[in-house]
Design a protein around this motif. Structure first.
Motif, short mmCIF file in Angstrom:
data_model
loop_
_atom_site.label_atom_id
_atom_site.label_comp_id
_atom_site.label_asym_id
_atom_site.label_seq_id
_atom_site.Cartn_x
_atom_site.Cartn_y
_atom_site.Cartn_z
N THR A 71 7.57 1.19 -7.64
CA THR A 71 6.49 1.02 -8.62
C THR A 71 6.11 -0.45 -8.78
OG1 THR A 71 8.11 1.07 -10.41
CG2 THR A 71 6.95 3.14 -9.91
N MET A 72 7.07 -1.34 -8.63
CA MET A 72 6.76 -2.77 -8.70
C MET A 72 5.84 -3.16 -7.54
SD MET A 72 9.33 -6.06 -8.85
CE MET A 72 9.68 -6.09 -7.09
N VAL A 73 6.13 -2.63 -6.36
CA VAL A 73 5.30 -2.91 -5.18
C VAL A 73 3.90 -2.34 -5.39
CG1 VAL A 73 5.03 -2.43 -2.71
CG2 VAL A 73 7.29 -3.00 -3.62
N HIS A 78 -1.89 -2.93 -6.54
CA HIS A 78 -3.03 -2.65 -7.40
C HIS A 78 -3.74 -3.95 -7.77
CE1 HIS A 78 -1.60 1.53 -9.13
NE2 HIS A 78 -1.82 1.55 -7.83
N GLU A 79 -2.96 -4.97 -8.05
CA GLU A 79 -3.54 -6.27 -8.42
C GLU A 79 -4.32 -6.86 -7.24
OE1 GLU A 79 -4.86 -8.87 -10.97
OE2 GLU A 79 -3.59 -7.18 -11.53
N GLN A 80 -3.78 -6.75 -6.05
CA GLN A 80 -4.49 -7.24 -4.87
C GLN A 80 -5.79 -6.46 -4.66
OE1 GLN A 80 -1.70 -6.90 -1.63
NE2 GLN A 80 -0.27 -8.34 -2.56
N ILE A 81 -5.75 -5.17 -4.87
CA ILE A 81 -6.94 -4.33 -4.74
C ILE A 81 -7.97 -4.71 -5.80
CG2 ILE A 81 -7.80 -1.95 -5.00
CD1 ILE A 81 -5.10 -1.08 -3.59
N ARG A 82 -7.51 -4.95 -7.02
CA ARG A 82 -8.44 -5.38 -8.09
C ARG A 82 -9.13 -6.70 -7.72
NH1 ARG A 82 -4.12 -3.20 -11.74
NH2 ARG A 82 -5.05 -1.42 -12.80
N GLU A 105 -14.21 -3.77 4.35
CA GLU A 105 -13.30 -3.43 5.45
C GLU A 105 -11.85 -3.78 5.08
OE1 GLU A 105 -14.79 -5.36 8.97
OE2 GLU A 105 -16.65 -4.18 8.94
N THR A 106 -11.67 -4.95 4.49
CA THR A 106 -10.32 -5.35 4.05
C THR A 106 -9.80 -4.40 2.98
OG1 THR A 106 -10.83 -7.66 4.54
CG2 THR A 106 -8.97 -7.25 3.05
N LEU A 107 -10.66 -4.07 2.03
CA LEU A 107 -10.27 -3.17 0.96
C LEU A 107 -9.88 -1.80 1.49
CD1 LEU A 107 -9.95 -2.56 -2.06
CD2 LEU A 107 -12.42 -2.10 -2.14
N MET A 108 -10.65 -1.27 2.42
CA MET A 108 -10.34 0.05 2.97
C MET A 108 -8.98 0.05 3.67
SD MET A 108 -10.71 3.21 3.36
CE MET A 108 -12.31 3.79 2.89
N HIS A 114 -1.80 1.46 1.19
CA HIS A 114 -1.26 1.71 -0.15
C HIS A 114 -1.10 3.22 -0.39
CE1 HIS A 114 -0.74 1.02 -4.49
NE2 HIS A 114 -1.59 2.03 -4.66
N ASN A 115 -2.16 3.96 -0.10
CA ASN A 115 -2.11 5.41 -0.32
C ASN A 115 -1.03 6.08 0.51
OD1 ASN A 115 -4.26 5.04 -2.06
ND2 ASN A 115 -5.76 6.07 -0.74
#
Length: 143
Positions: A71-73, A78-82, A105-108, A114-115
């Motif tokens: 969960t920490m990871v 999540h923060e990087q995605i935000r 592209e980076t986000l995807m 992550h998923n």
């Protein structure tokens, strides 16, 4: 009874479908449509993160005692995605299609990785350790 893994994986796919629509519209330079797709995606993703961060992750941590584990990871990712979401917000405001495309592209790629971690590791572990019915009910109240 549905599993957390199945329900959250479907939630991932729903987000992915909206994101693909957003990506497909970048080349059209239809900024109102892009903004609409982006808002749908970012709103849905924010709800997803809220379900995880306020309900799922704490339930997992309480049940397993693992605070500095998966969960920490996931929170860090999540923060990087935000941060990438904020970059796309800026690119949309500037109507910069090249920046939108590059960050998208980076986000995807980041979201797919992550998923996969959540779907293959965290969600199945959560299904084993928490009260699934209660946890799903709590998450669905946010959705």
């Amino acid at each position: 009874m549905q599993s957390i893994t199945a329900w959250m994986t479907k939630n991932h796919r729903d987000c992915d479908d909206i994101f693909v629509e957003f990506e497909n519209n970048i080349v059209t330079n239809n900024w109102p449509e892009l903004s609409k797709n982006w808002k749908l995606f970012s709103d849905k993703l924010n709800v997803h993160f809220e379900m995880e961060e306020s309900i799922l992750f704490p339930a997992f941590e309480t049940a397993t005692g693992m605070i500095a584990g998966p969960t920490m990871v996931m929170r860090s990712e999540h923060e990087q995605i935000r941060n990438l979401i904020n970059e796309i917000d800026t690119a949309l405001a500037a109507q910069d299609a090249d920046q939108c495309q590059g960050v998208a592209e980076t986000l995807m790629m980041m979201i797919q990785q992550h998923n996969m971690k959540e779907e293959q590791m965290l969600y199945p572990m959560t299904d084993q350790h928490v009260n699934v019915e209660q946890t799903l009910s709590s998450m669905q109240s946010i959705n």
